[in-house]
Design a protein around this motif. Structure first.
Motif, PDB file in Angstrom:
ATOM      1  N   PRO A  42       0.793  -1.233   0.000  1.00  0.00           N
ATOM      2  CA  PRO A  42       0.000   0.000   0.000  1.00  0.00           C
ATOM      3  C   PRO A  42       0.821   1.277   0.000  1.00  0.00           C
ATOM      4  O   PRO A  42       0.266   2.358   0.060  1.00  0.00           O
ATOM      5  N   ILE A 129      -0.705   4.222   2.941  1.00  0.00           N
ATOM      6  CA  ILE A 129      -1.533   5.041   2.042  1.00  0.00           C
ATOM      7  C   ILE A 129      -1.225   6.521   2.261  1.00  0.00           C
ATOM      8  O   ILE A 129      -1.000   7.268   1.313  1.00  0.00           O
ATOM      9  N   GLY A 150      -6.231   9.247  -0.683  1.00  0.00           N
ATOM     10  CA  GLY A 150      -6.073   7.871  -0.224  1.00  0.00           C
ATOM     11  C   GLY A 150      -7.308   7.399   0.512  1.00  0.00           C
ATOM     12  O   GLY A 150      -7.956   8.179   1.227  1.00  0.00           O
TER      13      GLY A 150
END
Length: 166
Positions: A42, A129, A150
């Motif tokens: 991520p 993120i 995000g």
């Protein structure tokens, strides 16, 4: 959530099947205006990595106006057992120790503190993120008009929760 129906959007998602369908529905994004880039982790760990180069290229080639980094709330972190790998492959032990030394002593080229952290991602999904959103927003080659956001998605209910960056 803002409706992004007519904008060209780059979705950076996890590897889960059909994740992009849930995202498009939850964010009111038209699939035909969407470019999808899948990533195992991520976060974008380096500003000049291959992944970042792909993002920059897509922004210009596809005239991307908005970037969404979206991961599933239920995403499992990678779990590579380095000790078990070394036991099964004793011939690579010296190489792994050298690489681990570089991670511990070669910053900033190696942004993780050790090999195990690098292999497994080393950060919670939401933190990854948030850091990726910040990195993309501040990148010299990303135009200032490109919006970067995000999210975590609950795929069962198709609900996006925005992860606020600095």
């Amino acid at each position: 959530m803002d409706v992004t129906e007519n904008k060209n959007v780059l979705l950076i998602t996890g590897m889960e099947d059909k994740l992009e369908q849930s995202i498009c529905h939850a964010a009111s994004i038209r699939p035909e205006n969407t470019v999808i880039l899948k990533s195992v982790f991520p976060h974008i760990s380096q500003p000049y990595s291959d992944l970042m180069r792909d993002i920059i290229t897509l922004v210009f080639q596809k005239k991307i106006e908005e970037i969404f980094i979206v991961r599933s709330k239920n995403e499992e972190q990678a779990d590579i057992d380095l000790d078990n790998f070394m036991l099964r492959n004793p011939h690579v032990n010296d190489r792994l120790q050298t690489i681990d030394y570089l991670f511990q002593n070669g910053n900033p080229e190696f942004p993780f503190s050790n090999l195990n952290e690098w292999l497994n991602g080393g950060k919670p999904v939401a933190v990854g993120i948030k850091q990726s959103v910040d990195l993309i927003r501040r990148h010299l080659f990303i135009p200032s008009h490109v919006k970067v956001r995000g999210f975590l998605i609950d795929t069962e209910h198709e609900v996006l929760t925005e992860i606020k960056a600095e």
